[in-house]
Design an enzyme around this catalytic site. Structure first.
Site, PDB file in Angstrom:
ATOM      1  N   LEU A 200       0.841  -1.195   0.000  1.00 26.46           N
ATOM      2  CA  LEU A 200       0.000   0.000   0.000  1.00 26.46           C
ATOM      3  C   LEU A 200       0.879   1.249   0.000  1.00 26.46           C
ATOM      4  O   LEU A 200       2.090   1.164  -0.174  1.00 26.46           O
ATOM      5  CB  LEU A 200      -0.914  -0.043   1.237  1.00 26.46           C
ATOM      6  CG  LEU A 200      -1.973  -1.153   1.223  1.00 26.46           C
ATOM      7  CD1 LEU A 200      -2.598  -1.313   2.609  1.00 26.46           C
ATOM      8  CD2 LEU A 200      -3.062  -0.870   0.194  1.00 26.46           C
TER       9      LEU A 200
ATOM     10  N   TYR B  34       1.803   2.741   8.043  1.00 24.05           N
ATOM     11  CA  TYR B  34       1.380   2.662   6.645  1.00 24.05           C
ATOM     12  C   TYR B  34       2.090   1.492   5.970  1.00 24.05           C
ATOM     13  O   TYR B  34       3.185   1.104   6.355  1.00 24.05           O
ATOM     14  CB  TYR B  34       1.554   3.969   5.886  1.00 24.05           C
ATOM     15  CG  TYR B  34       2.922   4.621   5.833  1.00 24.05           C
ATOM     16  CD1 TYR B  34       3.965   4.071   5.099  1.00 24.05           C
ATOM     17  CD2 TYR B  34       3.142   5.834   6.469  1.00 24.05           C
ATOM     18  CE1 TYR B  34       5.202   4.694   5.015  1.00 24.05           C
ATOM     19  CE2 TYR B  34       4.383   6.470   6.402  1.00 24.05           C
ATOM     20  CZ  TYR B  34       5.395   5.903   5.670  1.00 24.05           C
ATOM     21  OH  TYR B  34       6.632   6.514   5.592  1.00 24.05           O
ATOM     22  N   CYS B  35       1.405   0.907   4.979  1.00 21.25           N
ATOM     23  CA  CYS B  35       1.884  -0.291   4.279  1.00 21.25           C
ATOM     24  C   CYS B  35       2.346  -1.369   5.262  1.00 21.25           C
ATOM     25  O   CYS B  35       3.489  -1.827   5.215  1.00 21.25           O
ATOM     26  CB  CYS B  35       3.007   0.064   3.309  1.00 21.25           C
ATOM     27  SG  CYS B  35       3.305  -1.208   2.044  1.00 21.25           S
ATOM     28  N   PRO B  36       1.451  -1.787   6.178  1.00 25.73           N
ATOM     29  CA  PRO B  36       1.856  -2.776   7.179  1.00 25.73           C
ATOM     30  C   PRO B  36       2.115  -4.149   6.557  1.00 25.73           C
ATOM     31  O   PRO B  36       1.500  -4.522   5.564  1.00 25.73           O
ATOM     32  CB  PRO B  36       0.653  -2.829   8.126  1.00 25.73           C
ATOM     33  CG  PRO B  36      -0.507  -2.425   7.263  1.00 25.73           C
ATOM     34  CD  PRO B  36       0.031  -1.431   6.278  1.00 25.73           C
TER      35      PRO B  36
ATOM     36  N   LYS C  87       8.070   1.606  13.809  1.00 22.22           N
ATOM     37  CA  LYS C  87       8.509   1.178  12.480  1.00 22.22           C
ATOM     38  C   LYS C  87       9.343   2.258  11.792  1.00 22.22           C
ATOM     39  O   LYS C  87       8.964   3.425  11.779  1.00 22.22           O
ATOM     40  CB  LYS C  87       7.280   0.850  11.634  1.00 22.22           C
ATOM     41  CG  LYS C  87       7.571   0.465  10.179  1.00 22.22           C
ATOM     42  CD  LYS C  87       6.291   0.024   9.495  1.00 22.22           C
ATOM     43  CE  LYS C  87       6.441  -0.125   8.003  1.00 22.22           C
ATOM     44  NZ  LYS C  87       5.207  -0.611   7.367  1.00 22.22           N
TER      45      LYS C  87
END
Length: 280
Positions: free
Chosen positions: A93, A148-150, A161
């Site tokens: 994502l 975001y974008c896990p 992260k």
């Protein structure tokens, strides 16, 4: 010697640095470059390669991001914030690229041995752990919920992260890609993506479950290690690490012989991105 060690200790590493030259260019060129390297390395026409790349003010969107109910509004918001949206050709994502984010691709061949997806991730994890000895024992790989974008190979320190890993596979070549938030504020980048999804969803029910971004779970390496790294410091570290892993490191960008193939992949990436961005 483990499979990971074998893959890291190549007889020859090719090193292609675009951390400066890429800033003013579209990130689409980087996806074409990795496709090019997948074919060259995968077909034995180039040694295993590490490529570093930086792009200014870009949001790389995933395919699912284009299914947001109000994707045009969300993209317009990014443009007002000074960011250019593009679509990636590997999974995942939305992620933020800017001058403080260093991207790293490790491109390996499956000619000698097949490399499964977990092994690809583990190679990158091991490389990043070697790259930051001051974080020894602190870098972990598991999904950071609210980032975001896990993904299952989010890289974090103390639950925050700083990096995410993806993979691209093509013609027996594997490009394992990571973005490293080196400088700046991880939570500010996350807030931008939080607003992107808020505008893109606007409370509508969606088939796909978009991440609920919690900016406080993301940070840069400088924030986490109380350091003052510049992106170029990490590029130098990468070169030094490759020299430790191999007796032969060749610094080489795209060659004249490779240019036609690069142009082919570039056109393919541009066409695909245009199609995705124009889809309603």
């Amino acid at each position: 010697m483990s499979d990971i060690d074998v893959l890291l200790q190549q007889e020859t590493w090719r090193f292609w640095d675009q951390s400066l030259s890429g800033k003013s260019r579209s990130a689409l060129e980087s996806f074409a470059a990795d496709d090019l390297l997948c074919q060259l390395v995968g077909q034995g026409q180039s040694p295993a390669t590490v490529r570093t790349w930086v792009h200014s003010q870009t949001i790389v969107l995933g395919i699912q991001d284009h299914r947001l109910p109000f994707v045009e509004d969300a993209q317009d918001f990014l443009l007002t914030q000074g960011y250019t949206p593009i679509v990636r050709n590997s999974g995942g994502l939305a992620v933020v690229l800017d001058d403080g984010v260093l991207n790293l691709s490790i491109v390996l061949s499956e000619i000698q041995q097949s490399i499964d997806i977990p092994t690809g991730y583990e190679v990158m994890l091991a490389f990043i752990q070697l790259l930051f000895p001051e974080a020894e024992g602190k870098i972990e790989a598991y999904e950071i919920v609210g980032s975001y974008c896990p993904g299952s190979y989010d890289l974090s320190i103390n639950g925050k992260k700083f990096a995410g890993i993806s993979q691209r596979r093509l013609r027996q070549g594997i490009a394992v890609q990571v973005y490293l938030c080196v400088e700046g504020s991880g939570s500010e980048r996350a807030e931008l993506i939080r607003q992107f999804y808020e505008i893109g969803v606007q409370g509508e029910e969606t088939k796909f479950s978009y991440p609920e971004i919690k900016p406080e779970v993301m940070a840069s390496l400088n924030e986490l290690l109380n350091a003052s790294f510049a992106v170029e410091d990490i590029v130098i570290r990468i070169q030094q690490l490759l020299q430790q892993l191999s007796t032969n490191v060749v610094s080489q960008s795209v060659t004249q012989d490779e240019m036609d193939l690069y142009q082919f992949y570039m056109q393919r990436v541009v066409d695909r991105n245009k199609k995705m961005l124009n889809e309603k």
